[in-house]
Design an enzyme around this catalytic site. Structure first.
Site, PDB file in Angstrom:
ATOM      1  N   ARG A  37       0.843  -1.188   0.000  1.00 52.27           N
ATOM      2  CA  ARG A  37       0.000   0.000   0.000  1.00 52.27           C
ATOM      3  C   ARG A  37       0.881   1.241   0.000  1.00 52.27           C
ATOM      4  O   ARG A  37       1.869   1.314   0.740  1.00 52.27           O
ATOM      5  CB  ARG A  37      -0.923   0.020   1.236  1.00 52.27           C
ATOM      6  CG  ARG A  37      -2.033  -1.029   1.181  1.00 52.27           C
ATOM      7  CD  ARG A  37      -3.068  -0.665   0.140  1.00 52.27           C
ATOM      8  NE  ARG A  37      -4.150  -1.635   0.017  1.00 52.27           N
ATOM      9  CZ  ARG A  37      -4.191  -2.607  -0.881  1.00 52.27           C
ATOM     10  NH1 ARG A  37      -3.196  -2.756  -1.738  1.00 52.27           N
ATOM     11  NH2 ARG A  37      -5.218  -3.426  -0.941  1.00 52.27           N
ATOM     12  N   HIS A  75       0.995  -0.070 -10.271  1.00 52.29           N
ATOM     13  CA  HIS A  75       0.039  -0.858  -9.485  1.00 52.29           C
ATOM     14  C   HIS A  75      -0.353  -2.140 -10.235  1.00 52.29           C
ATOM     15  O   HIS A  75      -1.534  -2.437 -10.436  1.00 52.29           O
ATOM     16  CB  HIS A  75      -1.204  -0.038  -9.160  1.00 52.29           C
ATOM     17  CG  HIS A  75      -1.940  -0.550  -7.944  1.00 52.29           C
ATOM     18  ND1 HIS A  75      -2.551   0.276  -7.034  1.00 52.29           N
ATOM     19  CD2 HIS A  75      -2.168  -1.818  -7.485  1.00 52.29           C
ATOM     20  CE1 HIS A  75      -3.125  -0.447  -6.080  1.00 52.29           C
ATOM     21  NE2 HIS A  75      -2.895  -1.728  -6.339  1.00 52.29           N
TER      22      HIS A  75
END
Length: 313
Positions: free
Chosen positions: A228, A276
């Site tokens: 994250r 990502h």
């Protein structure tokens, strides 16, 4: 038994991708697919297949729903939604785990084998001194020992790396030196020539990689963050990269995505930015997880991967 009404609540373009995979998985699980739809009377819906970036935010009308089944592994965007009073399950599936495992293994091996050094040294100079140690002599730490972190730690250990792991609460994994709690965090960081961060986004983990914790790493450590973006204080990492305390970082997740073109990470010579992609949700394998939970719900069995609302994941 009547067919359950299963609402697919995600961006419209995802329906074409997921519909055939969901029907196939549901049929394989023995669940009637007649009720699979993108539109339904909320009072008649039994299960909600949900992406947090969809338009659905108020779950109050879904008075009959047995579960919200998230398509995302991370639930930080929905765990605080007080209208979700029914069970909430996060996405845990083979595709997510395998994708993350391959990403972590690839970049750990890239740093371990000094591949960047060789790529930068294609200048006609023979450098026989650039010989990496064996894996057994390379210390790797995984922060986060959930499904993804445990899989990565065990896979790295199987090919010989000296692996440690850290989690908030005690864990025991064969072949892995497991640390926990605040004191254990610093022990785990001191072990990390290569640090991999696979923690969830919670109030307790935000900014965990900061000036103080970075100082505990060995000089010249390398960081891989496919977990994250909120785990890292960007200014602290950039400062550590500039001094050489951190030799390199591969970053797949960020506090703002897409990462703005003006962000210094793009221009830093010691940073690799990936968009990502470490662990994408794949329709085929995600649908199998969703179908199994619906089968369980219809059979009165316990659902898999339920979110602990208090813990935040």
């Amino acid at each position: 038994m009547p067919s359950p009404t299963i609402l697919f609540a995600a961006k419209s373009e995802k329906w074409a991708e997921y519909e055939p995979a969901l029907r196939k998985a549901l049929q394989k699980a023995g669940v009637d697919t007649m009720g699979l739809t993108t539109e339904a009377d909320p009072a008649e819906v039994d299960y909600i297949i949900y992406a947090p970036n969809s338009g659905l935010q108020d779950f109050t009308p879904f008075t009959r729903a047995k579960a919200v089944l998230s398509l995302w592994a991370g639930v930080e965007d929905i765990v605080g939604n007080e209208t979700i009073t029914m069970p909430l399950a996060r996405m845990v599936d083979y595709g997510l785990t395998q994708g993350m495992l391959e990403f972590v293994m690839g970049h750990v091996l890239r740093y371990h084998l000094m591949i960047d050094d060789f790529l930068a040294g294609q200048d006609g100079v023979w450098r026989p001194n650039l010989v990496p140690p064996l894996a057994r002599d390379r210390k790797v730490t995984i922060l986060g020992l959930g499904v993804l972190g445990a899989a990565a730690a065990q896979s790295l250990a199987r090919i010989g790396f000296d692996v440690a792991g850290w989690s908030r609460s005690p864990k025991s994994i064969e072949g892995i030196a497991c640390y926990h709690g605040e004191d254990g965090l610093f022990d785990a960081m001191r072990h990390a020539e290569i640090l991999v961060t696979l923690l969830p986004d919670t109030a307790a983990t935000r900014g965990l990689i900061n000036q103080t914790t970075l100082a505990a790493l060995p000089h010249g450590a390398k960081i891989i963050n496919p977990g994250r973006g909120s785990l890292i204080e960007d200014a602290a990492l950039l400062a550590a990269l500039d001094t050489g305390k951190i030799a390199a970082a591969t970053l797949d997740v960020f506090t703002i995505e897409p990462l703005p073109a003006s962000h210094p990470y793009w221009r830093h010579p010691r940073v690799t930015v990936t968009p990502h992609i470490a662990s994408a949700t794949r329709a085929e394998t995600a649908s199998e997880t969703i179908a199994e939970n619906i089968r369980r719900g219809e059979a009165g069995e316990a659902l898999l991967h339920l979110v602990d609302r208090a813990a935040g994941y």
